[in-house]
Motif scaffolding. Structure first.
Motif, PDB file in Angstrom:
ATOM      1  N   TYR A 139       1.178-129.653  -4.400  1.00 21.85           N
ATOM      2  CA  TYR A 139       1.015-129.163  -5.784  1.00 21.85           C
ATOM      3  C   TYR A 139      -0.295-128.378  -5.911  1.00 21.85           C
ATOM      4  O   TYR A 139      -0.325-127.271  -6.452  1.00 21.85           O
ATOM      5  CB  TYR A 139       1.039-130.357  -6.738  1.00 21.85           C
ATOM      6  CG  TYR A 139       0.816-130.005  -8.192  1.00 21.85           C
ATOM      7  CD1 TYR A 139       1.834-129.426  -8.948  1.00 21.85           C
ATOM      8  CD2 TYR A 139      -0.407-130.266  -8.807  1.00 21.85           C
ATOM      9  CE1 TYR A 139       1.625-129.114 -10.294  1.00 21.85           C
ATOM     10  CE2 TYR A 139      -0.612-129.955 -10.139  1.00 21.85           C
ATOM     11  CZ  TYR A 139       0.396-129.374 -10.891  1.00 21.85           C
ATOM     12  OH  TYR A 139       0.199-129.063 -12.210  1.00 21.85           O
TER      13      TYR A 139
ATOM     14  N   ILE B 255       7.632-127.688 -12.427  1.00 27.88           N
ATOM     15  CA  ILE B 255       6.406-128.480 -12.243  1.00 27.88           C
ATOM     16  C   ILE B 255       5.285-127.459 -12.050  1.00 27.88           C
ATOM     17  O   ILE B 255       4.813-127.212 -10.940  1.00 27.88           O
ATOM     18  CB  ILE B 255       6.520-129.422 -11.023  1.00 27.88           C
ATOM     19  CG1 ILE B 255       7.825-130.217 -11.054  1.00 27.88           C
ATOM     20  CG2 ILE B 255       5.304-130.345 -10.915  1.00 27.88           C
ATOM     21  CD1 ILE B 255       7.920-131.264 -12.145  1.00 27.88           C
ATOM     22  N   SER B 256       4.893-126.876 -13.130  1.00 27.83           N
ATOM     23  CA  SER B 256       3.959-125.751 -13.071  1.00 27.83           C
ATOM     24  C   SER B 256       2.524-126.241 -12.859  1.00 27.83           C
ATOM     25  O   SER B 256       2.199-127.405 -13.095  1.00 27.83           O
ATOM     26  CB  SER B 256       4.048-124.949 -14.370  1.00 27.83           C
ATOM     27  OG  SER B 256       4.006-125.859 -15.459  1.00 27.83           O
ATOM     28  N   GLN B 257       1.688-125.307 -12.412  1.00 30.15           N
ATOM     29  CA  GLN B 257       0.290-125.679 -12.154  1.00 30.15           C
ATOM     30  C   GLN B 257      -0.527-125.548 -13.434  1.00 30.15           C
ATOM     31  O   GLN B 257      -1.415-124.707 -13.554  1.00 30.15           O
ATOM     32  CB  GLN B 257      -0.285-124.788 -11.058  1.00 30.15           C
ATOM     33  CG  GLN B 257       0.275-125.114  -9.685  1.00 30.15           C
ATOM     34  CD  GLN B 257      -0.330-124.256  -8.611  1.00 30.15           C
ATOM     35  OE1 GLN B 257      -0.080-123.054  -8.546  1.00 30.15           O
ATOM     36  NE2 GLN B 257      -1.161-124.840  -7.766  1.00 30.15           N
TER      37      GLN B 257
ATOM     38  N   TYR C  52       4.329-126.555  -4.074  1.00 33.50           N
ATOM     39  CA  TYR C  52       5.249-127.415  -4.834  1.00 33.50           C
ATOM     40  C   TYR C  52       5.863-126.655  -6.001  1.00 33.50           C
ATOM     41  O   TYR C  52       7.080-126.657  -6.205  1.00 33.50           O
ATOM     42  CB  TYR C  52       4.509-128.670  -5.324  1.00 33.50           C
ATOM     43  CG  TYR C  52       5.445-129.797  -5.662  1.00 33.50           C
ATOM     44  CD1 TYR C  52       5.818-130.714  -4.691  1.00 33.50           C
ATOM     45  CD2 TYR C  52       5.989-129.932  -6.940  1.00 33.50           C
ATOM     46  CE1 TYR C  52       6.706-131.747  -4.976  1.00 33.50           C
ATOM     47  CE2 TYR C  52       6.879-130.953  -7.234  1.00 33.50           C
ATOM     48  CZ  TYR C  52       7.229-131.859  -6.254  1.00 33.50           C
ATOM     49  OH  TYR C  52       8.115-132.867  -6.533  1.00 33.50           O
ATOM     50  N   SER C  53       5.016-125.965  -6.755  1.00 32.91           N
ATOM     51  CA  SER C  53       5.528-125.267  -7.952  1.00 32.91           C
ATOM     52  C   SER C  53       6.400-124.077  -7.577  1.00 32.91           C
ATOM     53  O   SER C  53       7.240-123.657  -8.372  1.00 32.91           O
ATOM     54  CB  SER C  53       4.360-124.794  -8.826  1.00 32.91           C
ATOM     55  OG  SER C  53       3.549-125.883  -9.162  1.00 32.91           O
TER      56      SER C  53
ATOM     57  N   GLY D 190       2.793-129.006 -16.518  1.00 35.36           N
ATOM     58  CA  GLY D 190       3.371-129.285 -15.200  1.00 35.36           C
ATOM     59  C   GLY D 190       2.815-130.572 -14.625  1.00 35.36           C
ATOM     60  O   GLY D 190       3.539-131.361 -13.993  1.00 35.36           O
TER      61      GLY D 190
ATOM     62  N   PRO E  91       9.612-124.659  -9.988  1.00 30.99           N
ATOM     63  CA  PRO E  91       8.827-123.945 -10.994  1.00 30.99           C
ATOM     64  C   PRO E  91       8.583-124.765 -12.260  1.00 30.99           C
ATOM     65  O   PRO E  91       7.590-124.553 -12.964  1.00 30.99           O
ATOM     66  CB  PRO E  91       9.666-122.698 -11.295  1.00 30.99           C
ATOM     67  CG  PRO E  91      10.585-122.561 -10.135  1.00 30.99           C
ATOM     68  CD  PRO E  91      10.800-123.927  -9.579  1.00 30.99           C
TER      69      PRO E  91
END
Ligand SMILES: Cc1ncc(C[n+]2csc(CCOP(=O)(O)OP(=O)(O)O)c2C)c(N)n1
Length: 803
Positions: A112, A124-126, A117-118, A130, A122
């Protein structure tokens, strides 16, 4: 001659230059990055909401059920940030295997932070939103596993079942000369049989054509509730152990982060420099003798940076940190504040900006693009998978002018085909086995390749060489399985040849791989990999040198319990069928194919064209052996397996000679899963097709290679309840081949008696024949006990009915 060299180390020189380059500022940033990963890890384990702790932490922000493993996680986060530095500095092609994969939060947190990861998820955004989702989904219904699961980018190894990390790592680097796999080995994991044997993988690595593995023993001292052995022997003993296994261990020991960062940076840098210099030397001078590859021993506290004391008991640095160090739930609401204090100790506000994004100067520490360990294409092997170049299997066919007219040794025929597969695919196909390639009669493949081996060699050795396509020189089914899985998971092809009985040693490893295939099938971003192909030779019915210990066809029972989408089981009755089946298996993707085949000379039934048709259909009526054309059969004589087919046909010939009016239909099954209903298995016959072959009510005498109840188990839904299966009944010892069949009642005489007992109206003809056969069984017993071999009429029997 011992093939092992230690080259002059650059250690001292390195220490000086490295000290200059690893500035305190960089180490501070790395520490901050580590804190960020630790924060995200604790958040995943505990938090449902309030990800950035902007509000005072309440019980309602904590997950109702908190599950996960903290103890291993901070150590793995520590390792990850140091590997990131190396990747950037040396432009490495590296990925990470987490042996203690129960530390899932670590790999999720790091992939992440680095952005991989994102990219895969997508949603699970940074950013803060997310991050909240990242926390909530962890170990939560509908979310992700608490382990380094297939859903984790950058992973080829779940680590749920401990022991396989190092074999997987070596499998990944075979034929990948530029790849380095950092393999984190748990000190508990290191106590398992498979891991303990895997240290010897270094004797099979070619420094010119293969990559390197950097094992990092995570010596955090404890398992679930016990200390670990390697943590409780003194330093010298530990060092000698690894030196004895052929490694050069570098130790990083302590708990003071500042000191540990510096030591880890130096140790990892030294290790990489060793690897590079060994590879450079080998590749420039063509000297492929075995170096003493480096490894790292990281002795750090379990649950490092976690709560020091909980409920009056020491937590950090003990087994008590293994899972969730602090219980925070309705029964322990007072612990919310402990959790809050713990999370706040990482000072997230310094690490993430007001939007919840990692601040740029920390984000900059991670490698970019495919250099990120979470995005390394080798960890999604299907991306790199190339089809095998395949010879035409038909050209290896045995000439079978009529059924039963010639004898052949099935695996010997297959070996010629494999020889050409090896020749055509010099860097993406390997044959694995526990010292049984010759014994399984696959010796022809040594004409085109040696067995890879980088330990000592002597004049009398056969086929050993530092480079070869065959990895069969370590007697370890675990290693073969682990290496092959690692090889396949990184986008290559291979087979595992084993005695049928001893493949059971890896029952559990097979299960884990099958689970991996099942789950990755459901992840659109994971590409399909080549199938795991087992060739089980030296099977239960062919144990001349051995006896009862070598008889166990139970792997099939185990395999068919796995998801139907994933497993395939084939029992070709002769060599041409074996060729056709194996060609199919090598081309297939994302399955586990189990092929059982014999090595001893047995009658051959089908010419190549017939074999191809039969194997494509997977099951069929053998018209040339049947006499029910134009009428209803009185009995169905079916078989699945080579030896049982021989006995079945011998029984049919007795029936047709002595009871010519009896209408016999002969059915052969190659693809076992045809017996299962099509609603249960994609290969299963529809009810209409099954009934048309087996009828709805006629007696079926089914001679099966394995344990009989397996056939009952998979065909229990079928309309025809008159199924009588004979198979291996756990009888055996050293005896003649035919006597083994008699002891288990799969022989021709018992089969015919079965027919007489079940089919009505066979009258006195049937009764007299039955008496003759019972007498024959006694005659057989006397004969083998007296002469130590089977009766001539058994040895010389041939199918001689003209169709
Ligand atoms: C083959 C196997 N046996 C038992 C377990 C149960 N188990 C889960 S974690 C663990 C302890 C692992 O210790 P270690 O490898 O040192 O990891 P760490 O202490 O770093 O969590 C055990 C016994 C398992 N996962 N796999």
């Amino acid at each position: 001659m011992l093939r092992c060299k230690t080259y002059k180390k650059m250690e001292e020189l390195l220490l000086d230059t490295a000290l200059e380059q690893i500035s305190p500022e960089l180490l501070n940033k790395m520490d901050a990055y580590w804190r960020a990963a630790n924060y995200l890890s604790v958040g995943q384990i505990y938090l449902y909401d309030n990800a950035m702790l902007r509000e005072k932490l309440l019980l309602s922000h904590v997950k109702p059920i908190v599950v996960g493993h903290w103890g291993t996680t901070p150590g793995q986060n520590f390792i990850y940030v140091h590997l990131n530095r190396l990747i950037k500095k040396f432009d490495l092609n590296m990925f990470y295997i987490s042996g203690p994969g129960h530390g899932g939060p670590a790999l999720v947190a790091n992939t992440y932070l680095e952005g991989s990861y994102s990219e895969v998820y997508p949603n699970i955004s940074q950013d803060e939103e997310g991050m909240k989702k990242l926390f909530t989904q962890f170990s939560f219904p509908g979310g992700i596993s608490s382990h380094v699961a297939p859903s984790t980018p950058g992973s080829i190894h779940e680590g749920g079942e401990l022991g396989y990390s190092l074999s997987h790592a070596f499998g990944a680097v075979f034929d990948n000369p530029d790849l380095i796999v950092a393999c984190i080995v748990g000190d508990g994991e290191a106590e398992t049989g498979p891991l303990a044997t895997a240290w010897h993988s270094n004797k099979f690595l070619n420094p010119i054509t293969d990559g390197a593995v950097l094992p990092i023993l995570h010596l955090n001292g404890y398992k679930i509730s016990n200390p670990t052995l390697l943590a409780r022997i003194d330093h010298e003993e530990l060092e000698q152990f690894f030196k004895g296994c052929g490694w050069t261990p570098y130790f990083v020991e302590g708990d003071d982060p500042e000191k540990m960062h510096l030591e880890m940076a130096l140790a990892t840098e030294t290790a990489i420099t060793d690897i590079r210099s060994f590879q450079e030397h080998a590749r420039i001078t063509s000297d492929n003798s075995r170096p003493r590859w480096p490894m790292i021993v990281l002795r750090s506290p379990k649950g490092w940076t976690g709560p020091k004391v909980v409920d009056g008991l020491q937590n950090e640095g003990t087994f008590r940190s293994h899972q969730v160090p602090i219980l925070v739930d309705e029964k322990h609401p007072q612990n919310v504040v402990l959790l809050e204090n713990w999370m706040k100790s990482y000072r997230a506000e310094e690490l993430f900006d007001e939007k919840g994004r990692l601040i740029p100067e920390l984000a900059d520490l991670a490698p970019k693009g495919n250099s990120r360990m979470g995005s390394n294409p080798h960890t999604n092997g299907g991306l790199l998978l190339e089809d095998l170049r395949m010879p035409d299997f038909r050209k290896f066919a045995l000439d079978v002018p009529s059924p039963g007219s010639v004898q052949g040794q099935d695996t010997m025929v297959l070996a010629k085909f494999l020889t050409e597969v090896i020749s055509l695919n010099k860097n993406n196909f390997r044959v694995f086995g526990p010292d049984e390639t010759l014994s399984n009669l696959l010796g022809a493949i040594f004409q085109v390749s040696n067995r890879q081996w980088d330990a000592g060699m002597q004049d009398n050795d056969e086929f050993l060489s530092p480079s070869g396509r065959i990895l069969d020189a370590q007697l370890s089914e675990h290693q073969c399985e682990g290496w092959l899985e690692g090889y396949l998971l990184t986008g290559r092809h291979g087979i595992f040849n084993s005695y049928e009985a001893f493949i059971r040693i890896v029952d559990s490893m097979f299960s884990q791989h099958a689970k991996w295939l099942k789950v990755t099938r459901e992840l659109p971003w994971r590409r399909n990999i080549a199938s795991l192909n087992y060739l089980l030779a030296s099977h239960v019915w062919q144990q001349d040198h051995n006896g009862f210990t070598h008889q166990d066809p139970g792997f099939l029972d185990h395999v068919i319990s796995k998801k139907a989408d994933v497993v395939r089981v084939y029992l070709p009755p002769d060599a041409n069928c074996l060729l056709s089946v194996f060609d199919h298996c090598l081309r297939s993707k994302h399955y586990v194919n189990v092929v059982v085949a014999g090595k001893h000379a047995l009658p051959q039934w089908l010419n190549m064209q017939e074999a191809e048709t039969h194997c494509t259909e997977g099951i069929g009526i053998w018209q040339w052996a049947s006499n029910d054309q134009g009428s209803e059969p009185d009995v169905i004589m079916a078989s699945c397996g080579d030896t049982v087919t021989l006995e079945l046909l011998a029984a049919v010939s007795i029936l047709r000679e002595h009871l010519p009016e009896l209408k016999v239909r002969v059915v052969n099954v190659v693809d076992l899963m045809k017996m299962q209903s099509s609603s249960e298995h994609p290969h299963g016959l529809s009810e209409v097709d099954y009934d048309s072959i087996f009828t709805k009510d006629k007696h079926i005498i089914f001679n099966f290679h394995g344990y009989p109840w397996l056939v009952h188990r998979i065909s229990y839904r079928r309309a025809n309840r008159n199924l009588h299966v004979r198979g291996y009944k756990e009888e055996g010892t050293i005896t003649t081949p035919f006597d083994l069949r008699v002891q288990n009642e799969i022989d021709r005489f018992h089969l015919v008696i079965d027919v007489i007992d079940r089919v009505p109206n066979l009258g006195s003809k049937g009764a007299y024949l039955k008496q003759q056969l019972k007498d024959k069984l006694i005659e057989h017993k006397h004969y083998v006990n007296r002469y130590g071999k089977d009766m001539p009429e058994i040895l010389e029997w041939k199918w001689n009915i003209k169709s």
